[in-house]
Design a protein around this motif. Structure first.
Motif, mmCIF file in Angstrom:
data_model
loop_
_atom_site.group_PDB
_atom_site.id
_atom_site.type_symbol
_atom_site.label_atom_id
_atom_site.label_comp_id
_atom_site.label_asym_id
_atom_site.label_seq_id
_atom_site.Cartn_x
_atom_site.Cartn_y
_atom_site.Cartn_z
ATOM 1 N N LEU A 76 26.578 -74.031 -61.135
ATOM 2 C CA LEU A 76 26.486 -73.063 -62.229
ATOM 3 C C LEU A 76 27.584 -72.011 -62.101
ATOM 4 O O LEU A 76 28.266 -71.691 -63.085
ATOM 5 N N ARG A 79 30.876 -73.513 -63.000
ATOM 6 C CA ARG A 79 31.030 -73.708 -64.454
ATOM 7 C C ARG A 79 31.354 -72.403 -65.156
ATOM 8 O O ARG A 79 32.012 -72.386 -66.184
ATOM 9 N N ARG A 80 30.837 -71.321 -64.616
ATOM 10 C CA ARG A 80 31.076 -70.034 -65.281
ATOM 11 C C ARG A 80 32.499 -69.527 -65.061
ATOM 12 O O ARG A 80 32.881 -68.495 -65.598
ATOM 13 N N MET A 84 35.514 -75.140 -71.780
ATOM 14 C CA MET A 84 36.084 -76.432 -72.147
ATOM 15 C C MET A 84 36.179 -76.580 -73.660
ATOM 16 O O MET A 84 35.286 -76.170 -74.394
ATOM 17 N N GLU A 103 27.173 -67.349 -78.522
ATOM 18 C CA GLU A 103 26.166 -67.929 -77.623
ATOM 19 C C GLU A 103 26.476 -67.714 -76.131
ATOM 20 O O GLU A 103 25.632 -67.247 -75.372
ATOM 21 N N GLY A 104 27.686 -68.045 -75.739
ATOM 22 C CA GLY A 104 28.051 -67.887 -74.327
ATOM 23 C C GLY A 104 28.032 -66.434 -73.900
ATOM 24 O O GLY A 104 27.621 -66.106 -72.782
ATOM 25 N N ILE A 106 26.147 -64.066 -75.044
ATOM 26 C CA ILE A 106 24.777 -63.570 -74.924
ATOM 27 C C ILE A 106 24.087 -64.183 -73.705
ATOM 28 O O ILE A 106 23.467 -63.484 -72.915
ATOM 29 N N VAL A 107 24.235 -65.495 -73.549
ATOM 30 C CA VAL A 107 23.450 -66.164 -72.512
ATOM 31 C C VAL A 107 24.060 -65.990 -71.128
ATOM 32 O O VAL A 107 23.354 -65.689 -70.174
ATOM 33 N N THR A 108 25.371 -66.166 -71.018
ATOM 34 C CA THR A 108 25.909 -66.122 -69.656
ATOM 35 C C THR A 108 26.607 -64.809 -69.335
ATOM 36 O O THR A 108 26.662 -64.413 -68.193
ATOM 37 N N LYS A 110 25.625 -61.925 -70.735
ATOM 38 C CA LYS A 110 24.612 -60.877 -70.921
ATOM 39 C C LYS A 110 25.067 -59.746 -71.838
ATOM 40 O O LYS A 110 24.733 -58.589 -71.634
ATOM 41 N N ARG A 152 35.185 -70.218 -79.069
ATOM 42 C CA ARG A 152 34.019 -70.230 -78.183
ATOM 43 C C ARG A 152 34.453 -70.206 -76.715
ATOM 44 O O ARG A 152 33.860 -69.513 -75.894
ATOM 45 N N LEU A 156 34.476 -66.551 -73.524
ATOM 46 C CA LEU A 156 33.957 -66.471 -72.163
ATOM 47 C C LEU A 156 34.938 -65.782 -71.221
ATOM 48 O O LEU A 156 34.597 -65.462 -70.089
#
Ligand SMILES: Nc1ncnc2c1ncn2[C@@H]1O[C@H](COP(=O)(O)OP(=O)(O)O)[C@@H](O)[C@H]1O
Ligand SMILES: [Mg+2]
Lengths: 256, 236
Positions: A76, A79-80, A84, A103-104, A106-108, A110, A152, A156
Motif C-alpha cells: 500500500l 502504491r501511494r 498510473m 477520489e484519490g 479524498i481517500v488516500t 485525506k 487523476r 496524487l
C-alpha cells in the motif's frame, strides 16, 4: 528515486521478466520501447505491485519492498508513491469526471471535500477539460477520458507517474491532444515512465530510452543514441520495422 | 356456481389488512439476506480459507432445496435444538414461547442470503478488473476499492436481479401460511372458508400480489435508470 534490482516474473512457468535492474532519477522522463509481449506492461505493473514480482527489490521514493516478503502494508505504501495512466483509461465508471480526479485526494490524501474539489478543478483546467466536470466517462471521447486519467494521476502528486501505452487505444486524430498534455507535464519536472509506440513523441520527450525484448532491457541510452545509433542488432531491427510500418500506414492514408 | 364480483372487493378489503405481515415476511428476510449474501459472496470471491467451504456448502444447499423445506426444517428442527441447548446450560428458554414468525423469518433469511449471494457474486465479477486496478493505483486498500469502486457498480448493475428476487420472495412469503402465519394468502384462506367464497377470495389475493409486483417493477425501473445513468454514454 526509482530503483529496481533483479526483478523477475513468470506467468505459468513462462518467464516474462528475466532480471530487470534499473535506476531512475528524480525528474527523469524514461520511455520504454519494445515489441509486443516483451514485458513492458508487466515491468510497469511491477513498479506498483499490480503484478507481484517473484524475485527482486522494488523501490519508489523512500519505500523499498522486497518482493518475496512484501506485506499488504508495504504494498500500500509503495502504491501511494506512484500513479498510473492506463492503456484503456480505467476511469471510475460510476463517478463523474470531477469525482474521478477527487477520489484519490479524498481517500488516500485525506483532503477535505472542498479542498479536493478546488484542486481537481485546477487540474481539469490544465488538461483542457474545465467544462466537463459533471460528465461521466462514458460520455467522453477516448482522448478526453485519457486526459481525465492524467489529471487523476497528477492529483496524487506522486513521486512518479507510470504511463502504459496511453495513446494506443485512441483514434489517430485523438492521439495528439493526449501527447501534448503529457509533454506539458514532462516539462514540469515530474518523474515519468512511459511505455509507448509513438517514436517521435519518445524522441522529443525522453531523457532516456529503454529498449526491451524478451523480458530484458536490451539497450538503453539517450534518445539520440537509441534512435540514431543503436548498438544492438535487435534494437535496430525493431526501429526499422516500426519506421517501415509507419511509412506504409502513412502512404496508405495518403492513398485513400 | 356463479362468481360474486362484489365479494371480491369485500375480500380485498379484508385480505389487504394482512399486507403488513406479508411485507415483513418479504422485506426483513431480504435485508438480512442482503448482509448474509454480501458476506458470502466476498468470502467466495476472496476464497477465504475454511469459510469458503462453509459458504459453498451453504449456497449449494439453500439453492438446491425448496424454500418450503427450509421453513419446515427450521420450524421443526430449531425448537429441538433450542430446548436441548436450554436444558444443557440451564437457560430457561422454552421453544414454544418463541413466536413462530421468528422461525419463518430465519428460514426465509437464510434462503434469501443464498440467492442474493449469487447475485452479488456475478455483479462483482462483472465489474472489470481495470476498475479495481485503478483503485489500487490511486492508493486505495482492498476494502476501499471494494466499497467505493466495485460494489457501487456491482449493485447498480444488479438492480434488475434484486427486483426479481424481491418479487420471488414476495410470492414465496405466501407459503408461511402453512405454519399458520396470517399473511395475505393465509388471510385469503380464512376469508374464503368462512364465507365459502374461495374463487372470489383468491382472485382478490391474486390482484393484490399482482399490483404489488407491478409497483415493484415500476420502482425498480426508475431506480435502475437513475443508478446506471453513468453507463449510458452519449453526450449530455
Ligand atoms: N496476467 C497474465 N497471465 C499470463 N500471462 C501474462 C499475463 N500478463 C502478461 N502475460 C504474458 O507476458 C508476456 C509479456 O506481456 P506484457 O508485459 O503485457 O508485454 P508488453 O506490454 O510488452 O506487450 C506476454 O507473453 C503475455 O502473454
Ligand atoms: Mg503492454
Amino acid at each position: 528515486m526509482i530503483y529496481l534490482k533483479d526483478i523477475q516474473k513468470s506467468f505459468n512457468q513462462q518467464p516474462v521478466l528475466k532480471g530487470i535492474n534499473l535506476k531512475i532519477g528524480k525528474g527523469e522522463v524514461v520511455t520504454i520501447l519494445g515489441p509486443s509481449g516483451s514485458g513492458k506492461t508487466t515491468l510497469l505493473r511491477c513498479l506498483n505491485f499490480l503484478e507481484k514480482p517473484d524475485e527482486g527489490i522494488v523501490q519508489v521514493g523512500d519505500i523499498q519492498v522486497k518482493s518475496k516478503k512484501a506485506t499488504k502494508r508495504e504494498i500500500l505504501s509503495l502504491r501511494r508513491q506512484s500513479a498510473m495512466v492506463f492503456q484503456h483509461y480505467n476511469l471510475f465508471a460510476h463517478k463523474t469526471v470531477l469525482e474521478n480526479v477527487m477520489e484519490g485526494l479524498i481517500v488516500t490524501k485525506k483532503y477535505k471535500k472542498a479542498e479536493a474539489k478546488r484542486e481537481s478543478e485546477l487540474l481539469l483546467e490544465k488538461v483542457g477539460l474545465g467544462d466537463k466536470h459533471n460528465y461521466f466517462p462514458s460520455q467522453l471521447s477516448g482522448g478526453q477520458q485519457q486526459r481525465v486519467g492524467i489529471a487523476r494521476a497528477l492529483a496524487l502528486n506522486p513521486e512518479v507517474i507510470l504511463f502504459d501505452e496511453p495513446t494506443s487505444a485512441l483514434d489517430p486524430e485523438l492521439v495528439g491532444e493526449v501527447l501534448s498534455v503529457i509533454k506539458a507535464i514532462a516539462q514540469e519536472g515530474i518523474t515519468m515512465v512511459i511505455v509507448t509506440h509513438e517514436m517521435s513523441f519518445a524522441k522529443e520527450v525522453s531523457d532516456r530510452v529503454l529498449f526491451m525484448d524478451g523480458g530484458v532491457i536490451v539497450e538503453e541510452g539517450s534518445p539520440l543514441e537509441i534512435f540514431n545509433a543503436p548498438k544492438e542488432e535487435r534494437t535496430r531491427q525493431f526501429l526499422n520495422r516500426i519506421s517501415r510500418d509507419f511509412s506504409v500506414s502513412f502512404l496508405e492514408e495518403r492513398a485513400n | 356456481m356463479t362468481i360474486d364480483i362484489l365479494f371480491i372487493w369485500t375480500a380485498f378489503k379484508e385480505i389487504i389488512k394482512a399486507l403488513p405481515i406479508t411485507l415483513i415476511l418479504t422485506i426483513l428476510p431480504l435485508l438480512a439476506g442482503f448482509i448474509i449474501g454480501l458476506a458470502v459472496a466476498l468470502i467466495r470471491i476472496y476464497k477465504v480459507k475454511f469459510l469458503c467451504r462453509v459458504a459453498n456448502g451453504y449456497v449449494s444447499f439453500f439453492r438446491g432445496t425448496p424454500i418450503i423445506m427450509h421453513i419446515m426444517l427450521i420450524y421443526f428442527g430449531f425448537p429441538l435444538l433450542i430446548d436441548q441447548i436450554s436444558t444443557k446450560f440451564d437457560l430457561g428458554i422454552q421453544s414454544n414461547s418463541i413466536p413462530i414468525i421468528l422461525f419463518v423469518l430465519t428460514a426465509l433469511s437464510l434462503s434469501a442470503g443464498a440467492y442474493l449471494s449469487e447475485i452479488f457474486r456475478s455483479g462483482i465479477i462483472s465489474v472489470s478488473n481495470g476498475q479495481m486496478e485503478a483503485a489500487y493505483s490511486v492508493g486505495m486498500n482492498s476494502f476501499q476499492a471494494m466499497t467505493r469502486i466495485v460494489l457501487p457498480q456491482a449493485i447498480a448493475q444488479s438492480i434488475p436481479n434484486f427486483t426479481n428476487i424481491f418479487i420471488g420472495f414476495l410470492h414465496t412469503s405466501s407459503i408461511a401460511f402453512i405454519v399458520s402465519q396470517k399473511e395475505m394468502t393465509g388471510a385469503a384462506n380464512i376469508v374464503a372458508s368462512t364465507n365459502l367464497k374461495f374463487l372470489e377470495s383468491f382472485i382478490a389475493a391474486g390482484l393484490i400480489y399482482w399490483g404489488l409486483t407491478i409497483i415493484a417493477e415500476g420502482l425498480s425501473f426508475l431506480i435502475e435508470k437513475k443508478a446506471t445513468a453513468y453507463n449510458r454514454g452519449g453526450v449530455q
